[in-house]
Design an enzyme around this catalytic site. Sequence first.
Site, PDB file in Angstrom:
ATOM      1  N   ARG A 108      -1.340  -0.366  -7.507  1.00  0.00           N
ATOM      2  CA  ARG A 108      -1.136   0.572  -8.610  1.00  0.00           C
ATOM      3  C   ARG A 108       0.364   0.664  -8.894  1.00  0.00           C
ATOM      4  O   ARG A 108       1.180   0.343  -8.039  1.00  0.00           O
ATOM      5  CB  ARG A 108      -1.669   1.967  -8.222  1.00  0.00           C
ATOM      6  CG  ARG A 108      -3.173   2.020  -8.014  1.00  0.00           C
ATOM      7  CD  ARG A 108      -3.557   3.311  -7.306  1.00  0.00           C
ATOM      8  NE  ARG A 108      -3.147   3.295  -5.892  1.00  0.00           N
ATOM      9  CZ  ARG A 108      -3.145   4.390  -5.120  1.00  0.00           C
ATOM     10  NH1 ARG A 108      -3.475   5.566  -5.627  1.00  0.00           N
ATOM     11  NH2 ARG A 108      -2.789   4.316  -3.833  1.00  0.00           N
ATOM     12  N   GLY A 111       0.825  -1.209   0.000  1.00  0.00           N
ATOM     13  CA  GLY A 111       0.000   0.000   0.000  1.00  0.00           C
ATOM     14  C   GLY A 111       0.855   1.253   0.000  1.00  0.00           C
ATOM     15  O   GLY A 111       0.487   2.282   0.576  1.00  0.00           O
ATOM     16  N   TYR A 162     -15.017  -2.181   8.622  1.00  0.00           N
ATOM     17  CA  TYR A 162     -13.628  -1.741   8.801  1.00  0.00           C
ATOM     18  C   TYR A 162     -13.142  -2.115  10.200  1.00  0.00           C
ATOM     19  O   TYR A 162     -12.085  -2.720  10.367  1.00  0.00           O
ATOM     20  CB  TYR A 162     -13.546  -0.228   8.600  1.00  0.00           C
ATOM     21  CG  TYR A 162     -12.201   0.406   8.807  1.00  0.00           C
ATOM     22  CD1 TYR A 162     -11.961   1.231   9.904  1.00  0.00           C
ATOM     23  CD2 TYR A 162     -11.165   0.212   7.905  1.00  0.00           C
ATOM     24  CE1 TYR A 162     -10.728   1.834  10.089  1.00  0.00           C
ATOM     25  CE2 TYR A 162      -9.930   0.819   8.073  1.00  0.00           C
ATOM     26  CZ  TYR A 162      -9.725   1.634   9.166  1.00  0.00           C
ATOM     27  OH  TYR A 162      -8.501   2.233   9.349  1.00  0.00           O
ATOM     28  N   GLN A 182      -1.968   7.056   1.729  1.00  0.00           N
ATOM     29  CA  GLN A 182      -1.673   8.239   2.559  1.00  0.00           C
ATOM     30  C   GLN A 182      -0.482   7.993   3.479  1.00  0.00           C
ATOM     31  O   GLN A 182       0.419   8.821   3.570  1.00  0.00           O
ATOM     32  CB  GLN A 182      -2.907   8.587   3.416  1.00  0.00           C
ATOM     33  CG  GLN A 182      -2.738   9.838   4.238  1.00  0.00           C
ATOM     34  CD  GLN A 182      -3.810  10.033   5.301  1.00  0.00           C
ATOM     35  OE1 GLN A 182      -4.565   9.116   5.630  1.00  0.00           O
ATOM     36  NE2 GLN A 182      -3.885  11.231   5.839  1.00  0.00           N
TER      37      GLN A 182
HETATM   38  C1  VAH Z   1     -10.410   6.150   8.348  1.00  0.00           C
HETATM   39  N1  VAH Z   1      -8.302   7.356   8.292  1.00  0.00           N
HETATM   40  O1  VAH Z   1     -10.957   7.244   8.452  1.00  0.00           O
HETATM   41  C2  VAH Z   1      -8.916   6.078   8.660  1.00  0.00           C
HETATM   42  C3  VAH Z   1      -8.668   5.827  10.135  1.00  0.00           C
HETATM   43  C4  VAH Z   1      -9.202   6.470  12.489  1.00  0.00           C
HETATM   44  C5  VAH Z   1      -9.552   6.656  11.049  1.00  0.00           C
HETATM   45  O2  VAH Z   1      -8.737   4.478  10.459  1.00  0.00           O
HETATM   46  O3  VAH Z   1     -10.981   5.131   7.993  1.00  0.00           O
END
Ligand code: VAH
Length: 340
Positions: A43, A15, A149, A19
């Site tokens: 990519r 990755g 997530y 970012q």
């Molecule tokens: C997101 N930047 O927004 C990530 C992070 C704590 C946020 O895990 O999914």
Amino acid sequence: MPGAPARPRAILVTGALGQIGSELVPALRSRFGDDRVVASDLRTAPPGAPQAAGPHEHLDCTDIAQIQDVIARHDVGTVYHLAALLSASAEAKPQVAWSVNMGSLYNVLEAARRFRCNVFFPSSIGAFGPTTPRERTPQVTIQRPTTIYGVTKVAGELLCDYYVQRFGVDARGLRLPGLISYVAPPGGGTTDYAVDMFYQALRYAHYTCFLAPGTRLDMMYMPDAIRAMIELMAADASRLSHRNAYNVTAMSVAPAQIADEIRRHIPNFAIDYRVDPVRQAIAESWPRSLDDSAARKDWGWRPAFTLEAMVEDMLARLAERLQSADASSGRAAGGRHGPG
Ligand code: VAH
């Protein structure tokens, strides 16, 4: 050559165009040498990209054969595994998120087991949920996230710890807060507003925020996050009372507070709010502030950037990048609102 010191094993960053990877790769190369850090991503690194300044590979982490091939060819000894979908993107396609986030992590851990590699795993404040204590969230507490997530982050933490105790893989992780950076814009995160705000402030002195003004979350400037990752991986393993993953934070702030601080530099900066219910719900399921005392005690974690220092540095450096990007693209710099 007999007696010559063994060549240090390489570091693989997956990755690498994301970012975090966009700043982790240069930071690692400046510490360990350009030729010792392999940047990889789904990519291809564009010509002139910093990732292309050293070894770089096209790598699909959902294919274990590709991971093992890169590890073997470059004699990789440490993997910073960053490839994953972020919270908002994941919530839009949960099946893909599970496959990518968990499938790639399993492959990395299996390859690390076979090739004796160390692993860094980026967990998140997203690994907590609405039943977690939201203020000064403890290192060890309830973890019942309500996003896919968060499910992949909790499962990832557990899988990494399993590989530590079952197979002796040296896997370590951080529960990262929202990260603010000027090198590569984030994509698909709930905390992305905190980066977009700076771009919009400099270009248009105006930003429409997708989170409500008082939505307080842990945040950190990217230079602090990069240092935390490298310091954790360099820490003496005997000092680690946790592995996956340590709470770390630098500040607990809301959009209105960041906007007020930006306004100290750009007095005419205006913000309004158009709340995105999906990302607002995600943010409200996360802690408002973490207790990172375990990281401070075990391996000496200390953030360097306060909100004030971050805003000042972020505006100055992002203004430079936007000006040079405008110059190279021939874009009129009109509307620039440099820091006052
Ligand atoms: C997101 N930047 O927004 C990530 C992070 C704590 C946020 O895990 O999914």
